[in-house]
Design a protein around this motif. Structure first.
Motif, PDB file in Angstrom:
ATOM      1  N   CYS A  43       0.649  -1.090   0.066  1.00 14.39           N
ATOM      2  CA  CYS A  43       0.044   0.190  -0.008  1.00 14.39           C
ATOM      3  C   CYS A  43       0.901   1.235   0.132  1.00 14.39           C
ATOM      4  O   CYS A  43       2.059   1.155   0.181  1.00 14.39           O
ATOM      5  N   GLY A  44       0.231   2.492  -0.503  1.00 16.74           N
ATOM      6  CA  GLY A  44       1.005   3.828  -0.156  1.00 16.74           C
ATOM      7  C   GLY A  44       1.501   4.418  -1.498  1.00 16.74           C
ATOM      8  O   GLY A  44       1.894   5.417  -1.513  1.00 16.74           O
ATOM      9  N   GLY A  45       1.801   3.218  -2.657  1.00 15.86           N
ATOM     10  CA  GLY A  45       2.804   3.819  -3.864  1.00 15.86           C
ATOM     11  C   GLY A  45       1.677   4.847  -4.542  1.00 15.86           C
ATOM     12  O   GLY A  45       2.266   5.240  -5.474  1.00 15.86           O
ATOM     13  N   ASN A  76       2.486   7.219  -7.460  1.00 20.06           N
ATOM     14  CA  ASN A  76       2.259   8.505  -7.310  1.00 20.06           C
ATOM     15  C   ASN A  76       3.775   9.208  -7.666  1.00 20.06           C
ATOM     16  O   ASN A  76       4.813   8.888  -6.805  1.00 20.06           O
ATOM     17  N   LEU A  77       3.807  10.208  -8.471  1.00 20.25           N
ATOM     18  CA  LEU A  77       4.970  10.608  -8.872  1.00 20.25           C
ATOM     19  C   LEU A  77       5.695  11.462  -7.842  1.00 20.25           C
ATOM     20  O   LEU A  77       6.907  11.742  -7.813  1.00 20.25           O
ATOM     21  N   ASP A  78       4.643  12.257  -6.933  1.00 16.08           N
ATOM     22  CA  ASP A  78       5.348  12.883  -5.709  1.00 16.08           C
ATOM     23  C   ASP A  78       6.218  11.920  -4.850  1.00 16.08           C
ATOM     24  O   ASP A  78       6.939  12.358  -4.318  1.00 16.08           O
ATOM     25  N   ASN A  79       5.638  10.762  -4.763  1.00 12.14           N
ATOM     26  CA  ASN A  79       6.377   9.785  -3.898  1.00 12.14           C
ATOM     27  C   ASN A  79       7.988   9.366  -4.643  1.00 12.14           C
ATOM     28  O   ASN A  79       8.910   9.373  -3.649  1.00 12.14           O
ATOM     29  N   ILE A  80       7.961   9.162  -5.816  1.00 11.98           N
ATOM     30  CA  ILE A  80       9.211   8.716  -6.435  1.00 11.98           C
ATOM     31  C   ILE A  80      10.162   9.928  -6.925  1.00 11.98           C
ATOM     32  O   ILE A  80      11.300   9.670  -6.888  1.00 11.98           O
ATOM     33  N   PHE A  81       9.753  11.157  -7.115  1.00  9.72           N
ATOM     34  CA  PHE A  81      10.494  12.250  -7.520  1.00  9.72           C
ATOM     35  C   PHE A  81      10.526  13.758  -6.728  1.00  9.72           C
ATOM     36  O   PHE A  81      11.296  14.484  -7.036  1.00  9.72           O
ATOM     37  N   GLY A  82       9.327  13.436  -5.936  1.00  4.11           N
ATOM     38  CA  GLY A  82       9.456  14.877  -5.111  1.00  4.11           C
ATOM     39  C   GLY A  82       9.643  14.952  -3.625  1.00  4.11           C
ATOM     40  O   GLY A  82       9.423  15.875  -2.936  1.00  4.11           O
ATOM     41  N   SER A  83       9.944  13.878  -2.957  1.00  6.96           N
ATOM     42  CA  SER A  83      10.413  13.655  -1.455  1.00  6.96           C
ATOM     43  C   SER A  83      11.672  12.919  -1.193  1.00  6.96           C
ATOM     44  O   SER A  83      11.716  11.896  -1.899  1.00  6.96           O
ATOM     45  N   ASN A  85      12.225  11.985   1.825  1.00 13.87           N
ATOM     46  CA  ASN A  85      11.876  11.063   3.087  1.00 13.87           C
ATOM     47  C   ASN A  85      11.145   9.866   2.521  1.00 13.87           C
ATOM     48  O   ASN A  85      11.109   8.958   3.488  1.00 13.87           O
ATOM     49  N   ILE A  86      10.591   9.948   1.444  1.00 13.21           N
ATOM     50  CA  ILE A  86       9.719   8.880   0.803  1.00 13.21           C
ATOM     51  C   ILE A  86      10.627   7.830   0.030  1.00 13.21           C
ATOM     52  O   ILE A  86      11.284   8.509  -1.199  1.00 13.21           O
ATOM     53  N   ILE A  87      11.149   6.585   0.182  1.00 10.39           N
ATOM     54  CA  ILE A  87      11.833   5.583  -0.586  1.00 10.39           C
ATOM     55  C   ILE A  87      11.005   4.680  -1.207  1.00 10.39           C
ATOM     56  O   ILE A  87      10.559   3.741  -0.476  1.00 10.39           O
ATOM     57  N   CYS A  88      10.903   4.656  -2.379  1.00  8.38           N
ATOM     58  CA  CYS A  88      10.230   3.520  -3.041  1.00  8.38           C
ATOM     59  C   CYS A  88      11.090   2.475  -3.647  1.00  8.38           C
ATOM     60  O   CYS A  88      12.063   2.613  -4.550  1.00  8.38           O
ATOM     61  N   PHE A  89      10.493   1.219  -3.590  1.00 12.59           N
ATOM     62  CA  PHE A  89      11.452  -0.072  -4.016  1.00 12.59           C
ATOM     63  C   PHE A  89      10.653  -0.223  -5.247  1.00 12.59           C
ATOM     64  O   PHE A  89       9.506  -0.579  -5.334  1.00 12.59           O
ATOM     65  N   ASP A  90      11.520  -0.220  -6.398  1.00 14.71           N
ATOM     66  CA  ASP A  90      11.288  -0.133  -7.620  1.00 14.71           C
ATOM     67  C   ASP A  90      11.483  -1.414  -8.371  1.00 14.71           C
ATOM     68  O   ASP A  90      12.348  -2.172  -7.717  1.00 14.71           O
TER      69      ASP A  90
END
Length: 622
Positions: A43-45, A76-83, A85-90
């Motif tokens: 969840c959360g992506g 959500n592009l803010d998660n992967i390019f705009g923060s 403190n948010i680290i996305c496993f791709d």
């Protein structure tokens, strides 16, 4: 997999199951300040987490690292390019597929900042001009007062001097107090240049927003198996073993029913890894009652074959049911003729798999190959991962998944899942306040989660067995409901989607659970894909009435391809209901609740369902 990995690394953790965005935010807000790392699993992506998890009174909402393990797409592009403190496993989709969106996002962010800066500058200039105007007005008023005082005493002298010098008073001379025309022209030219620049900037911003909007409105899907991503992490740390691999296979197999393209893509990778582990461990392995082995063996699109009878595994298989039309008498006659053609008596077919003739069991694959093409069941044979634990009976990954899913839906300690037991519970709930009903359901779902969690433990075979028993009962309930739907022709083929609304029936309360509603939806979609003459690939809207809350639980499901075509496809089908549901609900101001991590599921007030569906049909969003 994650908790086991953390424990081997001596990392403390707390596992908190959440069943929607509301619970996710509530738990996050209650979190101890000492916790500096949070991992969101599944969840959360798809939401802007920095805004979603923000405290309204705090300018810096994210004061810890939040890691996202989520294969729901789109990101959500803010998660992967705009923060930061948010680290996305791709899974490589960002680098391989999102370069245009990345460029558009970064350029748009830059232009919006410039636009904000210019607006601030304009405000400052406006404030300065207003201050200058106020000062000039004050000076002018003071000058007028002095001029009046002087002119009143020297009026005659000034007039006479002017006449003596032969100078005539010209009103045009007063223009010297106004601003210079050249300056005014230059100022207008600057304003015109600013206006053109802003128009150009707004045009670029509009195009960039269209690019990003197109990305968000393409539809939702699952890009990968989350368990496979975790297994990659485990592999990097050198921690792989049979238990990790089996959990990985379970996660990937759970996608087969809804996202067969993803599962088919992963199957060869898991097959290679299984062979590698078997080769590495077989030399030192001595078979014991606790020995775990994973084989790739011939399997079938039959329902819980090793835990049922051959007849029932055919009868309750979505695939066979859709192909033969087992909901009517003609379909049942076909099934009986098929057994006769295969040389298997109905008495033998109705024996439990453990007690069935061994010769038939060994030759079953050949029997199917020689006889089932005539019934359109040529795709019934497939390869599957089979777990063999010591001397005990084997289980396929598909059967394991069915048991786990059933525990998630109805739990282990909830008693019988038959309609009578559910109906008794409903009577009690009808007299409870809605808040208490919802709280009771939430507690039950959490209990179900831990029941299914315990069943993942290889040593707790009774939990899984109970789950499999409940899966058989659930499938029977879904079959009975599906038969009623088809007999009463409750599926309406609309222009852009199929619609089925459940308002009564002995098992109606079973479909208050989104997982069970989706189970029924998949059964119906299989029937539409495999069994009907109309093979048009239409999505399905399935709604079930909840009398305790006076709402409908509504699910929008992407169309299904026939199993043969699905095996050939490489791209997963996109679900367009996620965006459509939100836009339509907002447009008609319907009272809806979209809280599920599967954003194509919503709860809508009973009175709002009809206008909602009417608007959805005319929206052009599907």
């Amino acid at each position: 997999m994650l908790t086991r990995l953390f424990k081997t690394q001596l990392i403390q953790l707390q596992l908190v199951p959440v069943f929607g965005y509301t619970e996710l935010r509530e738990h996050y807000m209650k979190m101890d300040e000492d916790i500096k790392n949070v991992i969101l699993v599944g969840c959360g992506g798809m939401v802007d987490l920095e805004s979603f998890l923000s405290n309204d009174d705090d300018d810096d909402p994210i004061n810890r690292s939040v890691y996202i393990l989520d294969t729901h797409r789109p990101w959500n592009l803010d998660n992967i390019f705009g923060s930061e403190n948010i680290i996305c496993f791709d899974d490589n989709t960002i680098d391989d597929e999102l370069q245009n969106e990345k460029s558009a996002y970064q350029k748009l962010s830059q232009l919006l900042e410039e636009e904000d800066d210019e607006e601030e500058e304009d405000e400052e200039e406006k404030d300065e001009e207003e201050e200058d105007d106020e000062e000039e007005e004050t000076e002018r008023e003071e000058g007028d007062d002095n001029e009046e005082a002087i002119s009143s005493s020297n009026d005659e002298n000034s007039n006479s001097k002017t006449e003596d010098l032969g100078i005539e008073k010209d009103e045009g001379d007063q223009g010297e107090d106004e601003s210079d025309p050249k300056l005014r022209k230059r100022s207008n030219k600057n304003d015109s240049g600013k206006t053109k620049k802003r128009k150009k900037m707004k045009g670029i911003i509009h195009q960039l927003e269209k690019t990003i909007q197109k990305y968000y409105t393409q539809g939702t899907t699952i890009s990968n198996s989350l368990s496979v991503q975790i297994y990659s992490l485990v592999s990097l740390l050198g921690e792989t073993d049979m238990d990790y691999l089996w959990l990985t296979i379970i996660g990937a197999t759970s996608l087969d029913n809804t996202y067969p393209q993803v599962y088919n893509k992963l199957f060869p990778l898991l097959e290679d890894e299984s062979k590698r582990l078997v080769t590495n461990t077989s030399a030192e392995m001595t078979k014991t009652p606790d020995t775990v082995k994973i084989n790739i063996e011939q399997d079938y699109y039959l329902y819980l074959l090793r835990y049922s009878t051959l007849y029932n595994s055919f009868f309750y298989s979505n695939y066979v049911n859709a192909k033969l039309g087992l909901w009517n008498e003609n379909g049942k006659r076909k099934l009986h003729k098929m057994f006769a053609r295969m040389g298997i008596s109905l008495i033998e077919a109705q024996k439990h798999w453990l007690y069935m003739n061994n010769d038939i069991k060994k030759e079953l694959g050949n029997i199917f190959r020689n006889n089932l093409d005539i019934y359109g069941l040529q795709d019934i044979i497939r390869d599957a991962f089979i777990k063999i634990a010591g001397y005990r009976s084997s289980i396929s990954a598909f059967e394991f998944v069915e048991g786990i899913n059933a525990l998630l839906e109805v739990g282990d300690s909830s008693g019988d899942v038959s309609s009578n037991a559910n109906r008794d519970k409903t009577v009690d709930n009808d007299y409870l306040p809605i808040d208490e009903v919802l709280e009771k359901r939430s507690k039950q779902w959490i209990s179900n989660f831990w029941e299914s969690w315990d069943a993942l433990d290889a040593r707790d075979h009774m939990k899984l067995q109970n789950g499999i028993n409940r899966a058989k009962l659930l499938q029977a309930i879904v079959f009975n409901t599906g038969v009623t739907i088809l007999e009463k022709k409750l599926i309406k083929n609309l222009r852009i989607y199929r619609l089925c609304v459940l308002q009564d029936g002995p098992d109606l309360e079973s479909y208050r659970n989104p997982l069970t509603l989706l189970r029924l939806g998949n059964w119906l979609l299989d029937c539409c894909a495999e069994g009907s003459d109309d093979r048009s690939l239409l999505p399905l809207v399935l709604a079930a009435l909840d009398t305790t809350t006076d709402t409908y639980l509504c699910a929008g499901m992407a169309p299904k391809y026939p199993r043969g075509l699905a095996l050939e496809r490489t791209e997963p089908t996109l679900n367009n209901f996620s965006v459509a549901f939100q836009l339509v609900a907002t447009e008609i101001n319907a009272k809806v609740k979209i809280d599920n991590f599967e954003s194509s599921i919503l709860e809508i007030r009973r009175d709002d369902l009809s206008p909602f569906l009417e608007k959805l049909t005319l929206s052009g969003l599907l």
